[in-house]
Design an enzyme around this catalytic site. Structure first.
Site, PDB file in Angstrom:
ATOM      1  N   ALA A   1      47.673  32.105  47.876  1.00 51.85           N
ATOM      2  CA  ALA A   1      47.161  33.337  47.580  1.00 51.85           C
ATOM      3  C   ALA A   1      48.114  34.111  46.597  1.00 51.85           C
ATOM      4  O   ALA A   1      48.216  33.739  45.577  1.00 51.85           O
ATOM      5  CB  ALA A   1      46.810  34.124  49.029  1.00 51.85           C
TER       6      ALA A   1
ATOM      7  N   ASP B   1      38.248  33.520  52.617  1.00 52.48           N
ATOM      8  CA  ASP B   1      39.358  33.654  53.241  1.00 52.48           C
ATOM      9  C   ASP B   1      39.676  35.168  53.388  1.00 52.48           C
ATOM     10  O   ASP B   1      40.231  35.660  54.479  1.00 52.48           O
ATOM     11  CB  ASP B   1      40.464  33.122  52.280  1.00 52.48           C
ATOM     12  CG  ASP B   1      40.362  31.800  52.017  1.00 52.48           C
ATOM     13  OD1 ASP B   1      40.035  31.202  53.115  1.00 52.48           O
ATOM     14  OD2 ASP B   1      40.544  30.876  51.304  1.00 52.48           O
TER      15      ASP B   1
HETATM   16  P1  NAP Z   1      40.334  39.868  48.686  1.00 54.84           P
HETATM   17  O1  NAP Z   1      39.435  40.179  47.401  1.00 54.84           O
HETATM   18  O2  NAP Z   1      40.093  39.797  50.198  1.00 54.84           O
HETATM   19  O3  NAP Z   1      41.074  38.333  48.331  1.00 54.84           O
HETATM   20  C1  NAP Z   1      41.274  38.442  46.994  1.00 54.84           C
HETATM   21  C2  NAP Z   1      41.293  36.702  46.509  1.00 54.84           C
HETATM   22  O4  NAP Z   1      42.367  35.963  47.270  1.00 54.84           O
HETATM   23  C3  NAP Z   1      39.930  36.201  47.114  1.00 54.84           C
HETATM   24  O5  NAP Z   1      39.423  35.185  45.912  1.00 54.84           O
HETATM   25  C4  NAP Z   1      40.278  35.322  48.488  1.00 54.84           C
HETATM   26  O6  NAP Z   1      39.283  34.331  48.673  1.00 54.84           O
HETATM   27  C5  NAP Z   1      41.738  34.908  47.750  1.00 54.84           C
HETATM   28  N1  NAP Z   1      42.499  34.508  49.215  1.00 54.84           N
HETATM   29  C6  NAP Z   1      42.770  35.069  50.143  1.00 54.84           C
HETATM   30  N2  NAP Z   1      43.691  34.569  51.111  1.00 54.84           N
HETATM   31  C7  NAP Z   1      43.709  33.263  50.612  1.00 54.84           C
HETATM   32  C8  NAP Z   1      44.625  32.256  50.894  1.00 54.84           C
HETATM   33  N3  NAP Z   1      45.380  32.183  52.010  1.00 54.84           N
HETATM   34  N4  NAP Z   1      44.668  31.242  49.897  1.00 54.84           N
HETATM   35  C9  NAP Z   1      43.855  31.251  48.771  1.00 54.84           C
HETATM   36  N5  NAP Z   1      43.064  32.122  48.300  1.00 54.84           N
HETATM   37  C10 NAP Z   1      43.040  33.361  49.208  1.00 54.84           C
HETATM   38  O7  NAP Z   1      41.468  40.800  48.359  1.00 54.84           O
HETATM   39  P2  NAP Z   1      42.407  41.831  49.312  1.00 54.84           P
HETATM   40  O8  NAP Z   1      41.494  42.219  50.209  1.00 54.84           O
HETATM   41  O9  NAP Z   1      42.999  42.661  48.316  1.00 54.84           O
HETATM   42  O10 NAP Z   1      43.613  41.030  49.634  1.00 54.84           O
HETATM   43  C11 NAP Z   1      43.714  39.968  50.615  1.00 54.84           C
HETATM   44  C12 NAP Z   1      44.579  38.901  50.257  1.00 54.84           C
HETATM   45  O11 NAP Z   1      44.018  38.435  48.803  1.00 54.84           O
HETATM   46  C13 NAP Z   1      45.924  39.022  49.970  1.00 54.84           C
HETATM   47  O12 NAP Z   1      46.606  38.568  51.068  1.00 54.84           O
HETATM   48  C14 NAP Z   1      46.432  38.341  48.973  1.00 54.84           C
HETATM   49  O13 NAP Z   1      47.221  37.374  49.141  1.00 54.84           O
HETATM   50  C15 NAP Z   1      45.177  38.147  48.055  1.00 54.84           C
HETATM   51  N6  NAP Z   1      45.164  38.461  46.843  1.00 54.84           N
HETATM   52  C16 NAP Z   1      45.741  37.802  45.860  1.00 54.84           C
HETATM   53  C17 NAP Z   1      45.777  38.523  44.409  1.00 54.84           C
HETATM   54  C18 NAP Z   1      46.210  37.608  43.512  1.00 54.84           C
HETATM   55  O14 NAP Z   1      46.165  36.433  43.559  1.00 54.84           O
HETATM   56  N7  NAP Z   1      46.477  38.567  42.193  1.00 54.84           N
HETATM   57  C19 NAP Z   1      45.341  39.655  44.164  1.00 54.84           C
HETATM   58  C20 NAP Z   1      44.907  40.589  45.368  1.00 54.84           C
HETATM   59  C21 NAP Z   1      44.846  39.937  46.571  1.00 54.84           C
HETATM   60  P3  NAP Z   1      37.799  34.602  49.120  1.00 54.84           P
HETATM   61  O15 NAP Z   1      37.153  34.784  47.883  1.00 54.84           O
HETATM   62  O16 NAP Z   1      37.676  33.212  49.786  1.00 54.84           O
HETATM   63  O17 NAP Z   1      37.925  35.640  49.969  1.00 54.84           O
END
Ligand code: NAP
Length: 260
Positions: free
Chosen positions: A161, A46
């Site tokens: 997310a 994602d």
């Molecule tokens: P990233 O490494 O690209 O993503 C972090 C994780 O969030 C990965 O496991 C990704 O899945 C998952 N993810 C992203 N969008 C999702 C969705 N709509 N539903 C379920 N899982 C999802 O991190 P980044 O580049 O820092 O940020 C991208 C997104 O990641 C942000 O928009 C945020 O929502 C999410 N994130 C979540 C957390 C948390 O939950 N604590 C922390 C940082 C970021 P994949 O492994 O499939 O790529």
């Protein structure tokens, strides 16, 4: 002739799959065109899908996105890595199912002008250095003064997310709603805010203001910018939409089950 590009994660499995899909699409008379694609294939997770959206944020009207997942099942990717041929066959047979996701429009106003940012998952205002005070208004009606690390405003797509890690509710696909959740809010005798996630109608505008946003950061999906002392943030659904195609009849509950 149709034009495509593949946005891939950098691991070996994704790179090999990229080669394979690239060859198959060229066999089908698609042209590899990074500048002006009408089909963007993402290979990864994602996170890879989000990066592709932001890479082509100014061309969303003319692009369809399709995700192939090389990890666990993704919310934006309906084919897994072994199903590359199923994707090609669905493309040939015109069986791809169409879905659209509205983006959040985040307008940041300050003395130096207005800036717009767009997010598929969520926007967050966070201050990890000191307690951040934020006044929250819903459709210009004052609701609360929040104190803590920050606030997250998520779309339905983003509900699985960051929002989920904050204890927000997961919204079933198709629900056009906004969700406001607290990031480590302070709740005691002196300071009080709602505490629970708030889900509002998709036509709602949420406004975040403070006496001082210095040291606070606006995060939108995987991107971020520093806020200014006098920034005012208005968040609502945008007219910009992500057009996706994918495997027909992919169960939302099946994807949800892959999360835990
Ligand atoms: P990233 O490494 O690209 O993503 C972090 C994780 O969030 C990965 O496991 C990704 O899945 C998952 N993810 C992203 N969008 C999702 C969705 N709509 N539903 C379920 N899982 C999802 O991190 P980044 O580049 O820092 O940020 C991208 C997104 O990641 C942000 O928009 C945020 O929502 C999410 N994130 C979540 C957390 C948390 O939950 N604590 C922390 C940082 C970021 P994949 O492994 O499939 O790529």
């Amino acid at each position: 002739m149709k034009r495509f590009v593949i946005v891939s994660k950098d691991d070996e499995q994704s790179k090999q799959l990229k080669e394979k899909v690239n060859l198959r699409l060229i066999e089908l008379s698609y042209e590899n065109n990074e500048e002006n694609p009408d089909l963007v294939v993402t290979i990864g997770g994602d996170g890879t899908f989000l990066r592709a959206i932001h890479q082509y944020i100014d061309q969303l009207d003319t692009i369809k996105f399709v995700g192939i997942h090389t990890g666990t099942l993704g919310f934006f990717s309906s084919y897994d890595g072994h199903e590359c041929e199923a994707f090609i066959q669905d493309l040939i047979d015109s069986k791809l199912e169409y879905k659209k996701f509205p983006l959040l429009d985040i307008c940041v106003k300050s003395k130096s002008g207005n800036e717009h940012y767009y997010a598929l998952n969520e926007m967050r205002v966070e201050n990890v250095i000191r307690t951040q005070l934020i006044r929250v208004s819903i459709n210009n009606e004052f609701m609360e003064t929040f104190r803590g690390t920050g606030l997250c405003i998520s779309s339905q797509a983003g509900s699985t997310a960051y929002n989920r890690s904050l204890g927000g509710a997961i919204l079933h696909e198709g629900l056009n709603l906004l969700q406001l959740t607290e990031i480590t809010g302070i709740h005691h005798h002196a300071y009080r805010s709602l505490g629970s996630p708030l889900i509002v109608d998709g036509n709602t505008q949420i406004t975040l203001e403070s006496d001082d946003f210095c040291e606070a950061i606006l995060c939108y999906d995987q991107l971020s910018v520093k806020l200014k002392k006098d920034s005012v943030i208005n968040c609502m659904f945008s007219e910009k939409t992500v057009h996706c195609v994918g495997r027909p009849n992919t169960s939302y509950i099946k994807r949800l089950k892959s999360l835990f």
